[in-house]
Design an enzyme around this catalytic site. Structure first.
Site, PDB file in Angstrom:
ATOM      1  N   GLY A  45       0.817  -1.219   0.000  1.00 53.84           N
ATOM      2  CA  GLY A  45       0.000   0.000   0.000  1.00 53.84           C
ATOM      3  C   GLY A  45       0.843   1.258   0.000  1.00 53.84           C
ATOM      4  O   GLY A  45       0.537   2.229  -0.701  1.00 53.84           O
ATOM      5  N   CYS A  46       1.902   1.240   0.779  1.00 55.19           N
ATOM      6  CA  CYS A  46       2.770   2.422   0.886  1.00 55.19           C
ATOM      7  C   CYS A  46       3.520   2.670  -0.425  1.00 55.19           C
ATOM      8  O   CYS A  46       3.720   3.816  -0.831  1.00 55.19           O
ATOM      9  CB  CYS A  46       3.740   2.258   2.045  1.00 55.19           C
ATOM     10  SG  CYS A  46       2.889   2.086   3.636  1.00 55.19           S
ATOM     11  N   THR A  47       3.913   1.591  -1.087  1.00 50.31           N
ATOM     12  CA  THR A  47       4.585   1.719  -2.376  1.00 50.31           C
ATOM     13  C   THR A  47       3.626   2.306  -3.409  1.00 50.31           C
ATOM     14  O   THR A  47       3.969   3.254  -4.121  1.00 50.31           O
ATOM     15  CB  THR A  47       5.119   0.345  -2.840  1.00 50.31           C
ATOM     16  OG1 THR A  47       6.067  -0.117  -1.874  1.00 50.31           O
ATOM     17  CG2 THR A  47       5.777   0.440  -4.205  1.00 50.31           C
TER      18      THR A  47
END
Length: 155
Positions: A45-47
């Protein structure tokens, strides 16, 4: 230090970021700032969130807007994450949670039945005068960067 509130100036802060940068909010006087908090470098998700902001960087730049990502990861992890995904913006290391506390993004979370304190994915839009104009909390990544871009256009 109490947390920030919509419509009020954000207190100036000084933090360490990628590129051996010391970043102060006051450095961006006259520019909008997107401050997005994410849980951990190199997670799916952060990527995706970082890539979504990266892919809209020129549109944000046309709106005189800087983007800064924030997590509790260290600078070495941030440098690797930034290089791996070609992020054109800096990532702030908030190991001591100074910014996390200022923006009140540390929340009780659960993973595999265990509770822990972690970053609640959140984004904040600060205008050129340093005033907090919009806050998104418990963000879902899909479509979020577009929503932030639209809010920035409305300033």
């Amino acid at each position: 230090m109490s947390s920030v509130e919509l419509g009020n100036p954000v207190p100036d802060f000084e933090v360490q970021a990628t590129g051996n940068q010391t970043i102060r909010l006051s450095d961006f006087q006259g520019k909008n700032v997107i401050l997005y908090f994410y849980p951990k470098d190199n997670t799916p998700g952060c990527t995706t969130e970082g890539q979504d902001f990266r892919d809209r960087m020129s549109a944000f730049a046309e709106l005189n807007t800087e983007i800064l990502g924030v997590s509790r990861d260290g600078l070495r992890a941030h440098e690797n994450f930034r290089a791996k995904h070609d992020f054109p913006f800096h990532l702030i290391s908030d190991k001591d949670e100074t910014l996390c506390k200022l923006f009140d993004v540390i929340k009780l979370k659960k993973l595999y039945g265990k509770e822990y304190l972690g970053i609640d994915r959140s984004t904040f839009l600060i205008d050129g005068a340093g005033v907090l104009r919009k806050a998104w909390r418990s963000v879902k990544v899909k479509g979020h960067a577009d929503e932030v871009l639209e809010a920035t256009k409305a300033l």
